[in-house]
Design a protein around this motif. Structure first.
Motif, short mmCIF file in Angstrom:
data_model
loop_
_atom_site.label_atom_id
_atom_site.label_comp_id
_atom_site.label_asym_id
_atom_site.label_seq_id
_atom_site.Cartn_x
_atom_site.Cartn_y
_atom_site.Cartn_z
N CYS A 63 0.85 -1.20 0.00
CA CYS A 63 0.00 0.00 0.00
C CYS A 63 0.88 1.25 0.00
CB CYS A 63 -0.91 0.02 1.22
SG CYS A 63 -2.24 -1.20 1.16
N ALA A 64 0.77 2.06 -1.03
CA ALA A 64 1.56 3.29 -1.14
C ALA A 64 0.87 4.44 -0.43
CB ALA A 64 1.77 3.64 -2.62
N GLY A 65 1.61 5.12 0.43
CA GLY A 65 1.09 6.33 1.05
C GLY A 65 0.20 6.13 2.25
N ARG A 66 -0.04 4.88 2.68
CA ARG A 66 -0.84 4.61 3.88
C ARG A 66 -0.15 3.53 4.70
NH1 ARG A 66 -4.70 8.69 4.08
NH2 ARG A 66 -5.58 8.94 1.99
N THR A 67 -0.12 3.72 6.01
CA THR A 67 0.40 2.69 6.91
C THR A 67 -0.74 2.17 7.76
OG1 THR A 67 0.88 4.27 8.69
CG2 THR A 67 2.62 3.89 7.03
N CYS A 68 -0.52 1.02 8.37
CA CYS A 68 -1.54 0.46 9.25
C CYS A 68 -1.87 1.42 10.38
CB CYS A 68 -1.05 -0.87 9.84
SG CYS A 68 -0.97 -2.25 8.67
N GLU A 69 -0.84 2.03 10.96
CA GLU A 69 -1.05 2.92 12.10
C GLU A 69 -1.85 4.16 11.70
OE1 GLU A 69 1.82 1.54 11.19
OE2 GLU A 69 1.89 0.06 12.83
N ALA A 70 -1.52 4.76 10.55
CA ALA A 70 -2.24 5.95 10.09
C ALA A 70 -3.69 5.60 9.74
CB ALA A 70 -1.54 6.55 8.88
N ALA A 71 -3.87 4.44 9.13
CA ALA A 71 -5.23 4.01 8.79
C ALA A 71 -6.05 3.78 10.05
CB ALA A 71 -5.18 2.74 7.95
N TYR A 72 -5.42 3.20 11.08
CA TYR A 72 -6.11 2.93 12.34
C TYR A 72 -6.53 4.22 13.03
CZ TYR A 72 -6.99 0.29 16.67
OH TYR A 72 -7.56 -0.30 17.78
N GLN A 73 -5.71 5.24 12.95
CA GLN A 73 -6.06 6.53 13.53
C GLN A 73 -7.20 7.19 12.78
OE1 GLN A 73 -2.51 8.93 13.69
NE2 GLN A 73 -1.56 7.71 15.31
N ALA A 74 -7.25 6.97 11.48
CA ALA A 74 -8.28 7.60 10.65
C ALA A 74 -9.64 6.93 10.79
CB ALA A 74 -7.85 7.59 9.19
N LEU A 75 -9.66 5.60 10.95
CA LEU A 75 -10.90 4.84 10.98
C LEU A 75 -11.30 4.52 12.42
CD1 LEU A 75 -10.28 4.64 7.96
CD2 LEU A 75 -10.98 2.24 8.04
N ALA A 76 -12.21 5.31 12.95
CA ALA A 76 -12.67 5.07 14.31
C ALA A 76 -13.34 3.70 14.41
CB ALA A 76 -13.66 6.16 14.73
N ASN A 77 -13.08 3.00 15.50
CA ASN A 77 -13.71 1.71 15.80
C ASN A 77 -13.24 0.57 14.90
OD1 ASN A 77 -15.36 3.04 17.76
ND2 ASN A 77 -16.75 3.65 16.11
N ALA A 78 -12.16 0.75 14.16
CA ALA A 78 -11.63 -0.35 13.37
C ALA A 78 -11.13 -1.44 14.32
CB ALA A 78 -10.49 0.12 12.48
N ALA A 79 -11.26 -2.70 13.91
CA ALA A 79 -10.92 -3.82 14.79
C ALA A 79 -9.43 -3.89 15.09
CB ALA A 79 -11.38 -5.13 14.17
#
Length: 275
Positions: A63-79
């Protein structure tokens, strides 16, 4: 007992009409097969359910330009962080499978666009193989030295299917500019039609009864109708607060089913005789 919603992702693909900011903004609408198990015969945006492969560690590396940590911060309530980034993967994979638009970078960093007819046909074969399960998405990306253009998709909204529904999804909506040089081609299986329309044109079709649409689609189009260009719509996501919307449905034996939008208005009434 309510059915547990399955993680899913939807992509709102946008383009400026006539290739510039002066003719309005268009959105890609797709028509679900009338015999589909979920929202049959409705106009929606491309998307579908998350698969286990979408949130594996190997996929995250692509995935270019997105990390797991950044995605987790962006998506509230992600598992989990992996599943948060998996929503971007699902969005890109489903868009390719359903309408043939691939948001990915080649090894040299350029956005994918078929270079000739041979490559166009080869990627068409990949698309079929992904749909029938004979090829995995990770294997496809590695084989073609591609990375996913996750940086081109921007988190827009979060919708959860009503508790009373027999099929439920916990869906993340993303917006992004449609990749240049690629043509949308609906799969002819889950989808029977596709159209590029301005948000207002789509809403007018819904209000006239020409389009059947569900609450998240209508409210998304209403929001998009406030933007003149694709850039305007994308910029709106920069500091956007995104609540989780769970649609309310009331069932009455005499009155039938009443569906409410998150703002409290009655979206649709279905008499008992239609159920």
């Amino acid at each position: 007992m309510a059915v547990r919603p399955r993680d899913a992702a939807t992509v709102i693909l946008l383009r400026d009409r006539n290739g510039s900011g002066g003719g309005g903004m268009e959105v890609l609408m797709v028509h679900r097969h009338p015999k589909s198990d979920f929202v049959p015969g409705s106009y929606v945006f491309p998307g579908g359910a998350m698969e286990e492969e979408d949130f594996t560690p190997g996929m995250g590396v692509l995935c270019a330009g997105r990390t797991c940590e950044a995605a987790y911060q962006a998506l509230a309530n992600a598992a989990s962080p992996a599943k948060a980034l998996g929503a971007w993967v699902t969005a890109i994979r489903e868009t390719f499978e359903e309408v043939g638009l691939l948001m990915a970078y080649r090894g040299d960093g350029t956005l994918f666009c078929a270079s000739d007819n041979e490559e166009l046909h080869r990627f068409g074969d990949y698309r079929k193989a992904l749909r029938d399960g004979s090829l995995g998405f990770y294997e496809f990306l590695v084989r073609e030295s591609l990375t996913l253009a996750a940086d081109r998709l921007h988190y827009f909204s979060h919708w959860i299917t009503p508790e009373a529904a027999p099929i439920r999804y916990d869906t993340r909506f993303f917006i992004g500019r449609a990749p240049a040089g690629q043509d949308a081609v609906h799969d002819g299986v889950e989808l029977t039609k596709h159209r590029w329309l301005t948000p207002r044109e789509a809403l007018d079709a819904y209000e006239s009864g020409a389009f059947d649409m569900v609450v998240p689609t209508v409210m998304t189009l209403e929001e998009l109708d406030g933007y003149a260009t694709v850039d305007d719509a994308i910029l709106s996501t920069a500091r956007k607060e995104i609540p989780s919307h769970c649609i309310r449905v009331d069932v009455d034996e005499k009155e039938g089913i009443t569906i409410y939008a998150p703002d409290g208005r009655v979206f649709k009434r279905i008499p008992p005789s239609v159920r």
